[in-house]
Scaffold this motif. Sequence first.
Motif, PDB file in Angstrom:
ATOM      1  N   ALA A  47      71.724  93.617  39.690  1.00 47.76           N
ATOM      2  CA  ALA A  47      71.234  92.389  39.071  1.00 47.76           C
ATOM      3  C   ALA A  47      69.716  92.434  38.973  1.00 47.76           C
ATOM      4  O   ALA A  47      69.036  92.802  39.928  1.00 47.76           O
ATOM      5  N   PRO A  49      66.489  89.985  37.768  1.00 48.12           N
ATOM      6  CA  PRO A  49      65.991  88.703  37.259  1.00 48.12           C
ATOM      7  C   PRO A  49      65.154  88.910  36.003  1.00 48.12           C
ATOM      8  O   PRO A  49      64.362  89.850  35.912  1.00 48.12           O
ATOM      9  N   GLU A  54      69.369  86.178  34.308  1.00 44.85           N
ATOM     10  CA  GLU A  54      69.705  87.369  35.078  1.00 44.85           C
ATOM     11  C   GLU A  54      70.456  88.354  34.190  1.00 44.85           C
ATOM     12  O   GLU A  54      71.303  87.972  33.379  1.00 44.85           O
TER      13      GLU A  54
END
Length: 307
Positions: A47, A49, A54
């Motif tokens: 993941a 940001p 995201e």
Amino acid sequence: MQPGAAAEPLQYAVPGTGGVGVLQATAAIEQMLLGGFDPEAAPARSAVPVPAGELLMMPAAAGPYAGVKIAGVAPANPARGLPRITGSYLLLDGPTLQPVALLDGAALTALRTPAVTAVALRRVAVPEAAHLVLFGAGPQAYGHLDALLAIRPLTRLTVVARSAGPAEALAGYARERGLAASVGAPEAVADADVVVCCTTARTPLFDGALVPAHAAVAAVGSHEPDAREVDEMLVGRAELYVEARAVAAREAGDLIMAGVAGRQVWNLAELVRGDVLVPEGRPRFFKSVGMAWEDLAVAAEVYETGR
């Protein structure tokens, strides 16, 4: 496609899920697990940001296929009239890693998430389950209603959602499907046979002490360690099931925040293979965070059906 065969070139982009329904997707997930796939060994989700939310990358490989989903989670999109979840799925030939299909990642997610829930609840919800309490009124709520209707003899739905308009629209959809449906409050869980949470909530949606001992609960709305849809009371009372213990320990805030260290937690492969305890006299709680192997199983099914 036979293992080792030459890959066909990328054939098409699928705007939806190629006519594959939830029961077909459920069967594909079950068959992968029954074939010996170990979800505990699956690659981790990454993941990143970004300003809009995201970006997620979810790779997997099993049998004759490999694949990767690149998904975006954009919290502001619904206010723009756009889906919160975006993305694409690239399906690859396993032996050669040549691309064979490009699928709509959001449509794939909308199908595989309720299919995974159906795999679990088919085994832990009481056979006569009739009353579903559904938290949320977005696309996943519709998908989960359809999935539960396919595996249990539901006759009644209570929708609990923040916005009255979407909640009533979902109740209306359920009435068209033949259910007695209404908009209600969180306390409706006291009379539920099945509770499904598909929201963006970060704090518990209801009092876990109210859930009947025979009920099954599924929470699918979060993959973050600091967000949860159910409280520690429910987790403490319930038998616990997850897709994989390793990923749940990283991402399942419902369990992490309740402190389940030392507890027995069963994974989905054990559940599907019949190796687990499904007790009477206490709730059963299934926490899903979404895993790449599930996308692969359903994407392969879509591709094979389309071929």
